[in-house]
Structure formats: structure tokens, C-alpha cells
Scaffold this motif. Structure first.
Motif, short mmCIF file in Angstrom:
data_model
loop_
_atom_site.label_atom_id
_atom_site.label_comp_id
_atom_site.label_asym_id
_atom_site.label_seq_id
_atom_site.Cartn_x
_atom_site.Cartn_y
_atom_site.Cartn_z
N ALA B 5 0.94 -1.27 0.11
CA ALA B 5 -0.04 -0.15 -0.08
C ALA B 5 0.91 1.05 0.08
O ALA B 5 1.18 1.86 0.93
N THR B 6 1.52 1.58 -1.12
CA THR B 6 2.47 2.64 -1.18
C THR B 6 1.66 3.94 -1.67
O THR B 6 0.66 4.15 -1.73
N ALA B 7 2.61 4.75 -1.84
CA ALA B 7 1.99 6.24 -2.16
C ALA B 7 1.50 6.18 -3.88
O ALA B 7 0.51 6.87 -3.83
N GLU B 8 1.64 5.04 -4.57
CA GLU B 8 1.36 4.95 -5.34
C GLU B 8 -0.01 4.11 -5.66
O GLU B 8 -0.86 4.13 -6.59
N GLY B 9 -0.53 3.84 -4.48
CA GLY B 9 -1.89 3.16 -4.27
C GLY B 9 -1.72 1.87 -4.03
O GLY B 9 -0.59 1.18 -3.81
N GLN B 10 -2.80 1.12 -3.72
CA GLN B 10 -2.66 -0.14 -3.51
C GLN B 10 -2.28 -1.04 -4.53
O GLN B 10 -3.01 -1.11 -5.80
N GLN B 11 -1.17 -2.00 -4.53
CA GLN B 11 -1.02 -2.85 -5.61
C GLN B 11 -0.98 -4.28 -5.19
O GLN B 11 0.09 -4.79 -4.56
N HIS B 12 -1.69 -5.29 -5.73
CA HIS B 12 -1.71 -6.57 -5.26
C HIS B 12 -2.01 -7.22 -6.63
O HIS B 12 -2.50 -6.89 -7.42
N PRO B 13 -1.51 -8.63 -6.41
CA PRO B 13 -1.62 -9.44 -7.69
C PRO B 13 -3.09 -9.62 -7.97
O PRO B 13 -3.92 -9.83 -6.99
N ILE B 14 -3.50 -9.65 -9.24
CA ILE B 14 -4.81 -9.84 -9.88
C ILE B 14 -5.26 -11.25 -9.23
O ILE B 14 -6.42 -11.56 -8.97
N LYS B 15 -4.30 -12.33 -9.18
CA LYS B 15 -4.71 -13.73 -8.58
C LYS B 15 -5.44 -13.60 -7.11
O LYS B 15 -6.49 -14.21 -7.08
N LEU B 16 -5.12 -12.46 -6.48
CA LEU B 16 -5.68 -12.58 -5.32
C LEU B 16 -7.19 -12.07 -5.36
O LEU B 16 -8.09 -12.70 -4.47
N TYR B 17 -7.53 -11.42 -6.37
CA TYR B 17 -8.81 -10.68 -6.27
C TYR B 17 -9.64 -11.82 -6.93
O TYR B 17 -10.85 -12.19 -6.55
N LEU B 18 -9.00 -12.69 -7.77
CA LEU B 18 -9.63 -13.78 -8.41
C LEU B 18 -10.23 -15.07 -7.50
O LEU B 18 -11.25 -15.40 -7.52
N LEU B 19 -9.08 -15.04 -6.54
CA LEU B 19 -9.54 -16.16 -5.40
C LEU B 19 -10.46 -15.62 -4.66
O LEU B 19 -11.22 -16.35 -4.18
N VAL B 20 -10.44 -14.38 -4.16
CA VAL B 20 -11.63 -13.98 -3.29
C VAL B 20 -13.00 -13.98 -3.98
O VAL B 20 -13.86 -14.33 -3.43
N TRP B 21 -12.79 -13.64 -5.29
CA TRP B 21 -14.15 -13.62 -6.04
C TRP B 21 -14.61 -15.17 -6.12
O TRP B 21 -15.83 -15.44 -6.05
N GLY B 22 -13.96 -16.15 -6.29
CA GLY B 22 -14.25 -17.65 -6.48
C GLY B 22 -14.76 -17.71 -5.01
O GLY B 22 -15.78 -18.32 -5.03
N TRP B 23 -14.30 -17.64 -3.78
CA TRP B 23 -14.69 -17.70 -2.47
C TRP B 23 -16.21 -17.25 -2.30
O TRP B 23 -16.81 -17.82 -1.92
N LEU B 24 -16.24 -16.06 -2.78
CA LEU B 24 -17.51 -15.44 -2.46
C LEU B 24 -18.60 -16.00 -3.22
O LEU B 24 -19.76 -16.33 -2.67
N PHE B 25 -18.28 -16.58 -4.55
CA PHE B 25 -19.32 -17.29 -5.18
C PHE B 25 -19.28 -18.68 -4.36
O PHE B 25 -20.74 -19.36 -4.30
N ILE B 26 -18.49 -19.45 -3.89
CA ILE B 26 -18.74 -20.59 -3.16
C ILE B 26 -19.49 -20.33 -2.00
O ILE B 26 -20.51 -21.10 -1.75
N LEU B 27 -19.30 -19.21 -1.29
CA LEU B 27 -19.95 -18.95 0.03
C LEU B 27 -21.26 -18.62 -0.34
O LEU B 27 -22.33 -19.12 0.47
N SER B 28 -21.71 -17.92 -1.43
CA SER B 28 -23.13 -17.56 -1.73
C SER B 28 -23.85 -18.93 -2.15
O SER B 28 -24.97 -19.07 -1.82
#
Lengths: 240, 109
Positions: B5-28
Motif C-alpha cells: 500500500a504505497t504512495a502509488e496506491g494499493q498494488q496486489h496481484p490480480i490472482k488474489l482478487y480472483l481467489l476472493v471472487w471465487g470464494w465469494l461465489f462458493i460461500l453464496s
């Protein structure tokens, strides 16, 4: 990133008393959120206040449901859809949930590409998010129409406790309004990204502050909040 | 790409978002199945609340980047809603009392 740097201590000591000091103190930079910009902090504080509004709706719903002597209509049956002669409970609501979660996923990736200065992908993902949001509102309009045709009113319904209608219209209506505002907000921001406002630091017509890529993340915060509220509505109103 | 979380803003790998997305689908899907199979009683409520809280946690922590913000912001935003739980408690007592008086005075009408 701060828009203004904190005033040095000696400047504060020299400032006059009285009403001018009141203005001076409130306009001086007392920074609690060191890494969050003013825009992000303000969006979070707005979302906190919105949390309380939705909490009040859900708590009123809990109160009327717990205190009524007339049985509560079974949401599983009320919101079921008949497909091919088979009753599927909550089908439309489940699809709406998946649509909104998908929109959150595309928004999260739009924020990611925005910080990589990838204009095209950011715009496309923001437009996809807006399209999912519009689909959600469309399905909600369908749901409202269906229920109104079946005789659900804020003051009564054919299946049980009359408070069901008022709780339903109030909670989903307020949430749907939030989604609609979010879609409009997303389209405006997508246009700004497309035009390159955030690369040029072009000033916004309303705030007259220079555009920054962080605005995409702040828009995203609002959008994820809309999804977050739906998680609670889905669990507490539709599934309970 | 490293988490930052730098001065340039939040930078995380796309993979992390896809993983969370998948989990949200499973939990729903899981919470939908609770209704589909018609689970009842404590099991139903505890599962619904569990899936709800995990989903909310994932959205706030990863999608809204709260996990990488400073504690000053996280506490300022996440602690006040705890007061809502007190409000819930008060209204549970209140609605129990309302139900009690309704059953007592309106019974047989």
C-alpha cells in the motif's frame, strides 16, 4: 498523499484568537489518517454513516418480525420462481447475488488496473461493473413488479404479517437506489478515465481538484459497500 | 508483484482478487443451498450468519483494501458499528416485551 502539508508549530502559535482562531483551527491540517488521502477517508466516513442507516432498517425489520403475533410470510416461497413446472426457491435472489458479486470482482480488478495506469482495461472493467449493476436493478424491478401484482403492499400482503411489505420495499428500495447511484457514478468516472483526466490531472467540474487515479479506488469503495450491504440483506431478509 | 500500500496506491496481484471472487461465489452458493435443502433451526441460523460474516470480511479486507490500511483508519471505521450490536440487543428485549403484551391483551380477539 496529502493535498496540503501540516502547518509548522510556530505558525499555529502566532494565529489570532477569537472567531478567526476557530476558522484557522478547523482549516489547519490535523492529520489522523496518515496514509489515506482526504478523499478516501471521507468516503470511508460516509460509508460508516450509511452503515448506520442500513443497520436501522434491518433492526426495525427485526423488531417488527419478532414482535408480531401474525406469522411472517416464508421468504423462500414468496420469492420462488416457477421454471418448467418446478418451484425453485429464491432463484431470482440467488442470481441477483451472483450478479452483484461478479460486479464487485470486476470493480476490484478495475482498481488494480487503474493503479497500473492501464486506461483501456480500467474503462472496460468499470463499464462491465456498471452493466452488472444495471442488470441487478433490472431484476429488482422485475421482482417488485411480480410482488406488487401478487398483492404485496406496504400495509399488507396475502400471506401473513402486514409489516412484511413495508420492510421489503424500504430495505430493497433503499439498496436499489444505492446501486442506481453507483451505476451513474461509475459511468461518470469511466468517462473521466477514458478521456485521460487522471493522467493530465484535469480539474473536476464540481470539486475543482486535480483528477487522480485514486478516484477509481474511492468509486470502488462505494461499489463494494453496495455489495456488502446486499450480503447482509440476503442473509437477514431473504434467508432468515 | 509484491503486496504494497504505497504512495502509488494499493498494488496486489490480480490472482488474489480472483481467489476472493471465487470464494465469494462458493460461500453464496453455500448460503443458497442452506435454503434449497430447507435446513431449519439453530443449524440454519448459524450457517447463514457464518457465511454472511465470512463474505463481509472478505469484501472489506481484500476488495476494500482494509487489510492494508493503517490501524488508525481501520479502528475508526470498524469499531463504531459494534454499537449497532448493542442496539440489536436493546431491540430484542423491546420486541420480546411487545410480543408479550400483544399475546396477553389481544389473545382471542
Amino acid at each position: 498523499m496529502p493535498d496540503v502539508t501540516p502547518a509548522p508549530t510556530q505558525d499555529i502559535a502566532l494565529q489570532p484568537g477569537g472567531l478567526r482562531s476557530l476558522v484557522a483551527d478547523w482549516s489547519s491540517d490535523q492529520r489522523a489518517f496518515r496514509t489515506a488521502s482526504w478523499g478516501k477517508a471521507m468516503m470511508w466516513i460516509f460509508l460508516l454513516s450509511d452503515t448506520f442507516i442500513f443497520s436501522c432498517f434491518l433492526i426495525s425489520y427485526m423488531t417488527v418480525r419478532m414482535s408480531t403475533v401474525i406469522p411472517w410470510p416464508n421468504p423462500s416461497e414468496v420469492f420462488s420462481l416457477e421454471i418448467g413446472g418446478k418451484e425453485l426457491p429464491l432463484l431470482l435472489i440467488a442470481i441477483m447475488t451472483f450478479v452483484l458479486i461478479s460486479s464487485s470482482g470486476t470493480m476490484a480488478m478495475a482498481v488494480n488496473f487503474a493503479y497500473r495506469r492501464d486506461r483501456v482495461r480500467t474503462v472496460l472493467l468499470m463499464l462491465a461493473t456498471a452493466a452488472f449493476g444495471a442488470t441487478f436493478v433490472g431484476m429488482q424491478a422485475f421482482e417488485w413488479t411480480k410482488l406488487i401484482h401478487e398483492g404485496v403492499r406496504p400495509w399488507g400482503n396475502p400471506w401473513g404479517a402486514p409489516q412484511f411489505g413495508s420492510a421489503f420495499f424500504m430495505i430493497t428500495g433503499f439498496h436499489g437506489t444505492h446501486v442506481t447511484i453507483g451505476v451513474i457514478f461509475l459511468l461518470i468516472m469511466a468517462r473521466k478515465v477514458w478521456r485521460g483526466d487522471f493522467d493530465q490531472g484535469r480539474k473536476g467540474f464540481f470539486t475543482s481538484r486535480s483528477g487522480r487515479w485514486e478516484i477509481v479506488e474511492i468509486t470502488g469503495l462505494y461499489w463494494h459497500f453496495v455489495d456488502l450491504v446486499w450480503v447482509f440483506i440476503f442473509a437477514l431478509f431473504y434467508l432468515w | 508483484m509484491a503486496h504494497a500500500a504505497t504512495a502509488e496506491g494499493q498494488q496486489h496481484p490480480i490472482k488474489l482478487y480472483l481467489l476472493v471472487w471465487g470464494w465469494l461465489f462458493i460461500l453464496s452458493a453455500c448460503s443458497y443451498l442452506v435454503d434449497y435443502f430447507g435446513l431449519q433451526g439453530t443449524l440454519r441460523w448459524s450457517l447463514i450468519l457464518l457465511f454472511m460474516l465470512v463474505k463481509a470480511g472478505l469484501i472489506v479486507a481484500v476488495f476494500m483494501h482494509m487489510a492494508w490500511e493503517r490501524l488508525a483508519l481501520a479502528y475508526a471505521i470498524l469499531l463504531p458499528p459494534v454499537a449497532v450490536l448493542v442496539f440489536v440487543g436493546i431491540m430484542v428485549f423491546e420486541s420480546d416485551y411487545t410480543l408479550f403484551t400483544r399475546e396477553l391483551f389481544f389473545a382471542g380477539q
